[in-house]
Design an enzyme around this catalytic site. Structure first.
Site, PDB file in Angstrom:
ATOM      1  N   GLY A   1       0.844  -7.266  16.299  1.00 33.97           N
ATOM      2  CA  GLY A   1       0.020  -7.157  17.489  1.00 33.97           C
ATOM      3  C   GLY A   1       0.801  -6.620  18.673  1.00 33.97           C
TER       4      GLY A   1
ATOM      5  CD  GLU B   1      24.532  12.252  -9.938  1.00 36.19           C
ATOM      6  OE1 GLU B   1      25.188  12.166  -8.893  1.00 36.19           O
ATOM      7  OE2 GLU B   1      23.565  11.493 -10.202  1.00 36.19           O
TER       8      GLU B   1
END
Length: 352
Positions: free
Chosen positions: A279, A61
């Site tokens: 993992g 804006e």
């Protein structure tokens, strides 16, 4: 009861344009939302456009207002996200619109971030006509991870893993370089680059010593300012010299084994999208906790028959309890003979 908002054709066209502006190439996907703005005069003609370019830069804006000058007075601001109502690195956009004399504000998506919400109420109290919801679905699609984070109070989690056709992430001797092809590994760097955190566990760091950076096609790390935060979670100490502790990117060590706690800490650091590359044990903890929102799997046309599974124990004893995923996209990566399949999936929420 107030009726549904009425929008002019000019406002509809302006919102479509504002959405395009929000997705301008090069605008980072976080930590701030991507936002576009179009200013119309009282006849519906465009007088200025603007978009947010990342944290610390003018909001959409304000960018548009600076370009419009006095031409904004009496006009309409069409913006993809509710104007903010707080002072952070920049001032509140709601007040900027009021000061510029804008008569009407049309926005697509409400800003539910507790730190910024309230712009619509401030505008209305100042006598500005406010309408919300125009092209809301399209606007939400501009910032899916940011929207998820502010609505759920935690980052969106993408779990990525590479596996053989029989679901192995490493061979019986522990070797894992390389399950996936070079093309897939480069594609992983592309995906890392649209997240703001790359997360692994201490086990992965101690065994594989990954750098967890975003690298280009020549295997060179991108500049530090373009790197996501590297996060390592777990209770084991990391010895000096681990590559994840180098100065290529910022690193945070989260001394916890609790995925929810780790995400809370990352959200407190204004992070919205976590790329999980741990993992099988860490992956299983996130899956069991219901904290995986997207799964990206690179499947290589390779068979091992034994070795480490891509995910640890999920506590599932029967097929009736299996975690089902919805396939969002299937793409081949690379060229024969080193061609993998990338599956993008989301956990199915409607399975009892």
């Amino acid at each position: 009861m107030a009726g549904l908002p009425v929008y002019s054709q000019a406002e509809r066209a302006a919102m479509a344009r504002a959405i395009d502006l929000a997705t301008t190439t090069g605008v980072p996907r976080g930590p701030n939302p991507r936002v576009g703005c179009v200013l119309l005069d009282d006849s519906g003609r465009t007088v200025a456009e603007g978009h947010h370019r990342g944290a610390g830069t003018p909001h959409a804006e304000v960018d548009a207002l600076q370009r419009a000058g006095d031409r904004a007075r009496g006009g309409t601001a069409v913006v993809t996200l509710e104007p903010c109502n707080h002072t952070g690195r920049t001032g509140p956009c709601a007040q900027a619109l009021i000061a510029a004399g804008v008569a009407r504000v049309v926005f697509a998506q409400c800003d539910t971030n507790p730190a910024a919400t309230g712009g619509a109420a401030t505008l209305t109290a100042a006598g500005v006509d406010v309408a919300a919801g125009l092209l809301i679905d399209e606007a939400r699609a501009v910032n899916p991870e940011w929207t998820f984070a502010v609505e759920h109070g935690r980052p969106f989690v993408t779990w990525k893993f590479a596996a053989t056709l029989d679901g192995r992430s490493a061979a019986a001797d522990g070797s894992s370089r390389w399950v996936s092809s070079l093309a897939s590994r480069r594609d992983t760097h592309r995906l890392r680059g649209v997240c703001d955190v790359v997360l692994a566990g201490t086990g992965t760091v101690l065994v594989d010593d990954p750098q967890l950076t975003v690298r280009d096609t020549e295997d060179r790390p991108l500049p530090r300012y373009r790197q996501p935060l590297r996060a390592v979670m777990g209770l084991r100490a990391l010895p000096a010299g681990r590559r994840v502790l180098d100065d290529t990117a910022e690193t945070v060590v989260l001394q916890t084994r609790d995925p929810a706690e780790a995400l809370d800490r990352l959200y407190a650091r204004d992070r919205q999208h976590v790329f999980l590359e741990g993992g099988p044990t860490l992956a299983a903890a996130f899956v069991r906790g219901g904290l995986v929102d997207e799964v990206v799997s690179y499947v290589a046309p390779v068979l091992l028959g034994s070795g480490r599974s891509a995910v640890g124990d999920l506590g599932i004893a029967t097929m009736a309890e299996a975690l089902r995923l919805d396939v969002v996209d299937v793409t081949t990566v690379g060229e024969p003979p080193t061609l993998d399949v990338r599956l993008t999936m989301t956990p199915r929420k409607d399975v009892a």
